[in-house]
Design a protein around this motif. Structure first.
Motif, PDB file in Angstrom:
ATOM      1  N   HIS A 122      -5.134   9.336   1.115  1.00 25.30           N
ATOM      2  CA  HIS A 122      -4.290  10.460   1.688  1.00 25.30           C
ATOM      3  C   HIS A 122      -2.430  10.136   2.000  1.00 25.30           C
ATOM      4  CE1 HIS A 122      -3.167  14.041   2.534  1.00 25.30           C
ATOM      5  NE2 HIS A 122      -3.881  14.698   1.126  1.00 25.30           N
ATOM      6  N   LEU A 123      -2.309  10.369   0.814  1.00 24.69           N
ATOM      7  CA  LEU A 123      -0.303   9.442   1.146  1.00 24.69           C
ATOM      8  C   LEU A 123       0.478  10.445   1.185  1.00 24.69           C
ATOM      9  CD1 LEU A 123       1.458   7.011   1.582  1.00 24.69           C
ATOM     10  CD2 LEU A 123       1.518   7.312  -1.383  1.00 24.69           C
ATOM     11  N   ARG A 124       1.013  11.076   2.223  1.00 19.85           N
ATOM     12  CA  ARG A 124       2.725  11.374   1.646  1.00 19.85           C
ATOM     13  C   ARG A 124       3.685  11.294   1.968  1.00 19.85           C
ATOM     14  NH1 ARG A 124       0.731  16.863   6.124  1.00 19.85           N
ATOM     15  NH2 ARG A 124       2.878  17.105   5.009  1.00 19.85           N
ATOM     16  N   THR A 125       4.714  11.686   1.230  1.00 23.84           N
ATOM     17  CA  THR A 125       5.970  11.264   1.592  1.00 23.84           C
ATOM     18  C   THR A 125       7.170  11.836   2.708  1.00 23.84           C
ATOM     19  OG1 THR A 125       6.570  12.120  -0.698  1.00 23.84           O
ATOM     20  CG2 THR A 125       5.532   9.738  -0.666  1.00 23.84           C
ATOM     21  N   GLY A 126       7.432  11.192   2.234  1.00 20.35           N
ATOM     22  CA  GLY A 126       9.398  12.019   3.303  1.00 20.35           C
ATOM     23  C   GLY A 126      10.458  11.088   4.043  1.00 20.35           C
ATOM     24  N   SER A 127      11.227  11.269   4.480  1.00 19.18           N
ATOM     25  CA  SER A 127      11.719  10.651   5.392  1.00 19.18           C
ATOM     26  C   SER A 127      11.307   9.833   6.629  1.00 19.18           C
ATOM     27  CB  SER A 127      13.209  11.658   5.457  1.00 19.18           C
ATOM     28  OG  SER A 127      12.840  12.324   6.050  1.00 19.18           O
ATOM     29  N   SER A 128      12.383   9.433   7.217  1.00 16.37           N
ATOM     30  CA  SER A 128      11.639   8.134   8.376  1.00 16.37           C
ATOM     31  C   SER A 128      11.105   9.259   9.921  1.00 16.37           C
ATOM     32  CB  SER A 128      12.570   7.109   8.476  1.00 16.37           C
ATOM     33  OG  SER A 128      12.373   6.326   7.768  1.00 16.37           O
ATOM     34  N   SER A 129      12.555  10.644   9.654  1.00 15.78           N
ATOM     35  CA  SER A 129      12.190  11.397  10.599  1.00 15.78           C
ATOM     36  C   SER A 129      10.947  12.231  10.129  1.00 15.78           C
ATOM     37  CB  SER A 129      13.155  12.346  10.371  1.00 15.78           C
ATOM     38  OG  SER A 129      13.349  12.691   9.750  1.00 15.78           O
ATOM     39  N   GLU A 130      10.401  12.503   9.069  1.00 15.34           N
ATOM     40  CA  GLU A 130       9.576  13.875   8.598  1.00 15.34           C
ATOM     41  C   GLU A 130       8.223  13.123   8.818  1.00 15.34           C
ATOM     42  OE1 GLU A 130      11.753  16.032   5.288  1.00 15.34           O
ATOM     43  OE2 GLU A 130      10.882  14.401   4.461  1.00 15.34           O
ATOM     44  N   ILE A 131       8.304  11.711   9.008  1.00 21.64           N
ATOM     45  CA  ILE A 131       6.663  10.994   8.744  1.00 21.64           C
ATOM     46  C   ILE A 131       6.733  10.494  10.195  1.00 21.64           C
ATOM     47  CG2 ILE A 131       5.890   8.345   8.411  1.00 21.64           C
ATOM     48  CD1 ILE A 131       6.318  10.222   5.594  1.00 21.64           C
ATOM     49  N   VAL A 132       7.620  10.648  10.797  1.00 24.82           N
ATOM     50  CA  VAL A 132       7.486  10.093  12.673  1.00 24.82           C
ATOM     51  C   VAL A 132       7.041  11.992  13.198  1.00 24.82           C
ATOM     52  CG1 VAL A 132       8.846  10.262  14.736  1.00 24.82           C
ATOM     53  CG2 VAL A 132       8.992   8.625  12.738  1.00 24.82           C
ATOM     54  N   GLN A 133       7.468  12.879  12.291  1.00 22.72           N
ATOM     55  CA  GLN A 133       7.052  14.111  12.807  1.00 22.72           C
ATOM     56  C   GLN A 133       5.555  14.090  12.242  1.00 22.72           C
ATOM     57  OE1 GLN A 133      10.144  17.465  11.057  1.00 22.72           O
ATOM     58  NE2 GLN A 133       8.324  18.791  12.383  1.00 22.72           N
ATOM     59  N   LEU A 134       5.072  14.364  11.826  1.00 21.90           N
ATOM     60  CA  LEU A 134       3.862  14.004  10.950  1.00 21.90           C
ATOM     61  C   LEU A 134       2.843  13.144  12.293  1.00 21.90           C
ATOM     62  CD1 LEU A 134       4.148  13.864   6.666  1.00 21.90           C
ATOM     63  CD2 LEU A 134       3.551  16.056   8.174  1.00 21.90           C
ATOM     64  N   LEU A 135       3.776  12.264  11.895  1.00 24.26           N
ATOM     65  CA  LEU A 135       2.953  11.388  12.945  1.00 24.26           C
ATOM     66  C   LEU A 135       2.091  11.906  14.588  1.00 24.26           C
ATOM     67  CD1 LEU A 135       4.542   7.804  12.907  1.00 24.26           C
ATOM     68  CD2 LEU A 135       1.060   8.507  12.628  1.00 24.26           C
ATOM     69  N   THR A 136       3.316  12.349  15.206  1.00 22.72           N
ATOM     70  CA  THR A 136       3.175  13.618  16.326  1.00 22.72           C
ATOM     71  C   THR A 136       2.674  14.561  16.356  1.00 22.72           C
ATOM     72  OG1 THR A 136       5.701  12.894  16.720  1.00 22.72           O
ATOM     73  CG2 THR A 136       5.008  15.204  16.947  1.00 22.72           C
ATOM     74  N   GLN A 137       2.471  15.318  15.075  1.00 19.39           N
ATOM     75  CA  GLN A 137       2.123  16.352  14.589  1.00 19.39           C
ATOM     76  C   GLN A 137       0.383  16.162  14.126  1.00 19.39           C
ATOM     77  OE1 GLN A 137       3.749  18.047  11.738  1.00 19.39           O
ATOM     78  NE2 GLN A 137       5.061  19.505  13.421  1.00 19.39           N
ATOM     79  N   ARG A 138      -0.109  14.815  14.210  1.00 22.06           N
ATOM     80  CA  ARG A 138      -1.571  14.326  14.153  1.00 22.06           C
ATOM     81  C   ARG A 138      -1.818  14.821  13.014  1.00 22.06           C
ATOM     82  NH1 ARG A 138      -4.195  12.084  17.826  1.00 22.06           N
ATOM     83  NH2 ARG A 138      -2.842  11.869  19.961  1.00 22.06           N
ATOM     84  N   GLU A 139      -1.316  14.801  11.846  1.00 20.82           N
ATOM     85  CA  GLU A 139      -1.531  15.095   9.795  1.00 20.82           C
ATOM     86  C   GLU A 139      -1.273  13.591   9.782  1.00 20.82           C
ATOM     87  OE1 GLU A 139       1.085  17.741   8.231  1.00 20.82           O
ATOM     88  OE2 GLU A 139       1.520  18.772   9.766  1.00 20.82           O
ATOM     89  N   ILE A 140      -0.860  12.898   9.388  1.00 18.65           N
ATOM     90  CA  ILE A 140      -1.465  11.017   9.423  1.00 18.65           C
ATOM     91  C   ILE A 140      -1.763  10.082  10.647  1.00 18.65           C
ATOM     92  CG2 ILE A 140       0.001  11.715   7.424  1.00 18.65           C
ATOM     93  CD1 ILE A 140       1.848  10.305   8.991  1.00 18.65           C
ATOM     94  N   ASP A 141      -2.237   8.845  10.386  1.00 25.34           N
ATOM     95  CA  ASP A 141      -2.795   8.207  11.055  1.00 25.34           C
ATOM     96  C   ASP A 141      -1.672   6.940  11.191  1.00 25.34           C
ATOM     97  OD1 ASP A 141      -5.405   9.492  11.513  1.00 25.34           O
ATOM     98  OD2 ASP A 141      -5.990   8.312   9.019  1.00 25.34           O
ATOM     99  N   ILE A 142      -1.019   6.715   9.975  1.00 27.37           N
ATOM    100  CA  ILE A 142      -0.388   5.082  10.230  1.00 27.37           C
ATOM    101  C   ILE A 142       1.247   6.365   9.216  1.00 27.37           C
ATOM    102  CG2 ILE A 142       0.338   3.638   9.392  1.00 27.37           C
ATOM    103  CD1 ILE A 142      -3.035   2.775   9.559  1.00 27.37           C
TER     104      ILE A 142
END
Length: 306
Positions: A122-142
């Motif tokens: 399951h792939l989500r796209t965004g800026s580097s800061s948005e991807i890190v935020q998704l990690l912090t929110q546990r919405e993605i694994d990697i």
């Protein structure tokens, strides 16, 4: 309660206590006792026992519909929890910048799934800061990013790929025939850049500033792919990652111009994930193999390029 619901549903669908006991691999008195426990829990009769068959009361019909849904949810929950412990099954949730998502990850996903067909992505796209935020929110694994905050002790990082930045122009550009181009020369021509705040924009600004060249963008764009197209149509020159323009170079839609007074620069594609808490088994295995996948794919691309 779930075991009582399961006994109840099996009894309803079997029609008799004898058949229900056989399906559940228990004795008939055990089935009877569990049904009585469920009726005591709701303080209402759930069956009308006539002629040896089980006939639902109105209350029993309500409990049956709800119990079916609850058991289905329970089965789904157990299946998902089981997949988290199985590296060969389940979904790996990945976030990435648009360029890695388009030009790098599809091949890596395909190669990985040829080896581990039970894993999906399951792939989500965004800026580097948005991807890190998704990690912090546990919405993605990697996460796969191009800008890393080295001060974040809660994140683990692993470089995956050195993505060279190339100065590109359309084949008919006046500079494309020059053998000696300097950074200072760029101040005379329209330059297309990413929007302010992007990591690539900062790299370009720093490069020009190192030679006292003021950046006066012809266009500011929020997409590397759009910049490539704009350059092809002669609206300016641009610095773009090799991964983004590889196909355009092969097909002759763009050419690379080499700067004589500046060594090649690059941005690093980096894998990032949370340091605290273990990854699901499928994501952990993918993260362990991803650097090797990127290396193998890089070698294939370089072989094709030569």
């Amino acid at each position: 309660m779930n075991h009582l619901y399961r006994t109840f549903v099996v009894s309803v669908e079997s029609g008799t206590l004898v058949k229900a006991a056989a399906v559940l691999h228990v004795t008939q008195p055990t089935v009877t006792r569990q049904l009585q426990q469920l009726e005591a829990e709701f303080h209402q009769p759930l069956f009308e026992r006539t002629g040896g068959r089980l006939v639902l009361t109105r209350s029993g019909e309500v409990v049956y519909r709800t119990a079916k849904r609850l058991l289905a949810l329970d089965d789904k929950l157990r299946e998902e929890l089981s997949s988290l412990a199985n590296p060969e099954m389940g979904t790996v949730y990945v976030g990435a910048g648009v360029t890695p998502a388009i030009h790098l990850l599809p091949e890596a996903f395909a190669l990985y799934r040829r080896r581990h067909s039970g894993v999906i992505f399951h792939l989500r796209t965004g800026s580097s800061s948005e991807i890190v935020q998704l990690l912090t929110q546990r919405e993605i694994d990697i996460g796969i990013v191009t800008t890393v905050d080295t001060k974040r002790s809660d994140l683990m990082t692993k470089p995956l790929y050195r993505d060279d930045l190339l100065l590109v122009a359309p084949p008919n550009h006046v500079l494309s025939s020059h053998t000696a181009i300097t950074v200072s020369d760029l101040g005379k021509y329209p330059v297309i850049v990413m929007q302010t705040g992007s990591g690539l924009r900062s790299l370009v600004e720093d490069l020009l500033a190192s030679r006292d060249v003021k950046l006066e963008p012809a266009l500011e764009v929020d997409s590397l792919e759009a910049i490539s197209r704009l350059v092809q149509f002669g609206l300016g020159i641009a610095f773009l990652p090799r991964s983004c323009v590889r196909d355009d170079l092969v097909r002759g839609r763009l050419v690379v111009m080499h700067l004589m007074d500046e060594p090649p620069t690059a941005r690093t594609i980096t894998m990032v994930h949370r340091a605290q808490g273990s990854l699901p088994a499928n994501a952990e295995r993918f993260a362990a193999q991803l650097p090797g996948l990127f290396q193998a794919l890089h070698e294939v691309r370089e072989g094709k390029a030569t």
